[in-house]
Each structure stands twice: as C-alpha cells, then as structure tokens.
Scaffold this motif. Structure first.
Motif: not given
Length: 334
Positions: A212-216, A218-237
């Motif tokens: 996220v830091e290397s891609e610089d 926007p805040d909204e995009s970073a939050r969306e991608k974070t939510k995508t990661l956590v949602d996917y990881a939680s569903s797999q768990a």
C-alpha cells in the motif's frame, strides 16, 4: 459434505490418576441427519476456534504410529472401525500417562468436501441443560457441547497423500499459553508444527502494508483493499481453508491481478503460496489513515499505545521508532 465413515468411542477417565476405561463401539454410525448436523456444527466450531496450529506428521515410529494406521486404512488394509479402535486404544494409553487429561467421547469422521478427503478427530464433552417435553414438563437434558472444543484435529488426507512437501496438512487446536494438557493429544496424532499461522499472517499483513505504501494509494483505495484482504482472510478461516496468495492478489486489484503477488515474490517475504489465516492476528489489523495540507499519516491499529501515542485533548500524535528512510531525509533537510 458426504460422510464416508463416522464412529464414536468413549474413554471414561477423571484427572485424578485413576485408570482410563475404554468403551469402544463395534460398528460405524449409520447415516442420519443427526450425524450430518453434528459434523456440520463441529466443523463450524472448529473453524471459528482461535489459536490453531498447522503441521505435518512425524516419521512413523513406535512413538508416533498413527500415520501408519491411517495409511493402512486408506490403502484398504483395515476397515474404518478397526482403524478407529486401534487409534483410540493408543489415545487411552496416552491419556493415562497424562494426569491432567479427562476422558470424553472420541469422534472419528472421514468425510469429503469437494474432491478433498478429510479425517476429523475430536474429544467431545457433554453439558447439562434443560428441555421441555411434549407434555410441557421441564426435564434435565444432556447434550454435546460443541462450543467448548479444546482437543481436536483435522487432517487433509488428500494433501498428505499427494503433496509430500507440504508442512500444513494437519491443523489442531493448540493449548492456550502453552498448556501441557493438550500435548498428549498432539503426540497421539504424531504431529509437529510446520507452519506458524500467526507469524505467516503477520508477515502477510506487513507485505500488504508495504505494498500500500509503495503504491501511494489514496486513503479510500487503501481502506477498500484492506477490507478486501480482511474479508477474504476471514471467510477462508471460517471455511477452514488457507489463503491463496494469487487469489488474494486478484481480489485486491482486479485491474492488475498479479501486482500484490509480484510484490510479495520480488521482496522475498518468504511466504508460502498458501498460508493459514490466524483470526486473532487479523482482528488486530486495521489501518488509521489521514491526509491534510501536505501531511499524510498511515499506521496499523496495533501500534496505537505502543509506538504511537494519541493525546485526544491536545490533538497530537507522538510517533516512536521512525522509519530509517524518514530519519535519513530529516537529517538531510538542510
């Protein structure tokens, strides 16, 4: 979820050093809706359990004979009832050697999900409750307490048979705070830890933060991608399945589905292509971000109170342990 074979034995033992008494069932359980519901509830409870460990079999030996019995069963050398009887007798012996252990109903279930064979083993206990009869009387009632699951393991038999390099085809509930009460059960399975679930999850989250830091972004995009990661990881768990890094990368950025995966590989974080999701680690992951008047701040929630202090009254942040790259820039500011 087709159930191929299922059986329950009872080991009667109290944690006072008295001998354990085995009451073994001599035939498999017949197919029924009750069995299917029980196994579905067991899987749900097991998947939700935090603090699981992932590993693989020790080499078969006199100290660790379970994998040999399992291989013999799948090779057709003995039927499921005989396999479970041999295994539960070994468990009974290890229980007697562990003064802290208590008995219970021992469930063995061979089932399939998709094309994958699994073997689940769990030590189940009862809880006392009440029920209302057809005559509207209130009566004591005992039921299996699947919510209080402390000793259980699940073996991905297909991966064990087909992927000799795998170190994560067994998952098991790990005792809290290193409690030795569960060690005899891990020894019964003959399992050694091969993948550090919390450590792998932390490394993945570190890789994501770096990305996220290397891609610089926007805040909204970073939050969306974070939510995508956590949602996917939680569903797999929740499903009891590992996270696939390529699949995750495609979800994080549909336009550049390989971007995050390539970032992980290029930076050499040492992550396996599939890693187990540790729910406790995920629950701690959340990013605080903000930008204003040339200032951009982004940090993970678990740093708050540790490396980052927030004074709400003064409206200030105190940041400790600044990144080396930032301190170098500050030193060269003149």
């Amino acid at each position: 979820m087709p159930i191929r074979h299922c059986i329950v034995h009872l080991i009667d033992k109290k944690p006072d050093g008295t001998p354990a008494v085995l009451h073994a069932r001599d035939s498999e359980l017949a197919e029924s809706a009750a069995i299917e519901n029980m196994l579905a509830d067991l899987n749900e409870s097991y998947n939700a359990k935090q603090g699981k460990a992932w590993g693989f079999f020790h080499a078969e030996s006199g100290a660790h004979p379970f994998s040999g019995w399992l291989k013999e069963y799948f090779d057709g050398g003995q039927d499921f009832t005989a396999f479970s009887r041999t295994a539960v007798e070994h468990l009974q012996k290890l229980m007697e050697e562990s003064n802290l252990s208590t008995g219970g109903h021992v469930l063995f279930a061979h089932y399939q999900q998709g094309m994958t064979d699994y073997l689940a083993i769990a030590l189940l206990h009862h809880s006392e409750g009440v029920a209302v009869t057809d005559e509207l009387d209130v009566t004591p009632s005992r039921h299996l307490d699947l919510g209080q699951l402390h000793l259980a393991a699940r073996i991905n038999v297909s991966e064990w048979q087909n992927n000799k390099q795998s170190k994560q085809y067994i998952s098991f509930i790990k005792g809290k705070n290193g409690k030795k009460v569960s060690e005899y059960f891990r020894d019964f399975i003959g399992c050694q830890e091969g993948v550090d679930g919390p450590g792998e999850t932390r490394t993945l989250l570190k890789a994501f933060s770096d990305f996220v830091e290397s891609e610089d972004l926007p805040d909204e995009s970073a939050r969306e991608k974070t939510k995508t990661l956590v949602d996917y990881a939680s569903s797999q768990a929740k499903l009891g399945e590992p996270m696939g890094l390529e699949e995750l990368s495609g979800l994080i950025d549909e336009d550049r589905p390989k971007a995050f995966y390539d970032h992980i590989r290029n930076k050499d974080y040492g992550l396996s292509p599939e890693i187990p999701a540790d729910k406790r680690t995920l629950n701690q992951f959340r990013r605080f971000t903000g930008r204003a008047e040339g200032l951009s701040i982004s940090f993970e929630a678990h740093l708050l109170g540790d490396k980052i202090e927030y004074d709400e009254a003064a409206g200030t942040l105190i940041i400790k342990g600044l990144p080396t790259q930032l301190t170098d820039q500050l030193k060269r500011r003149n």
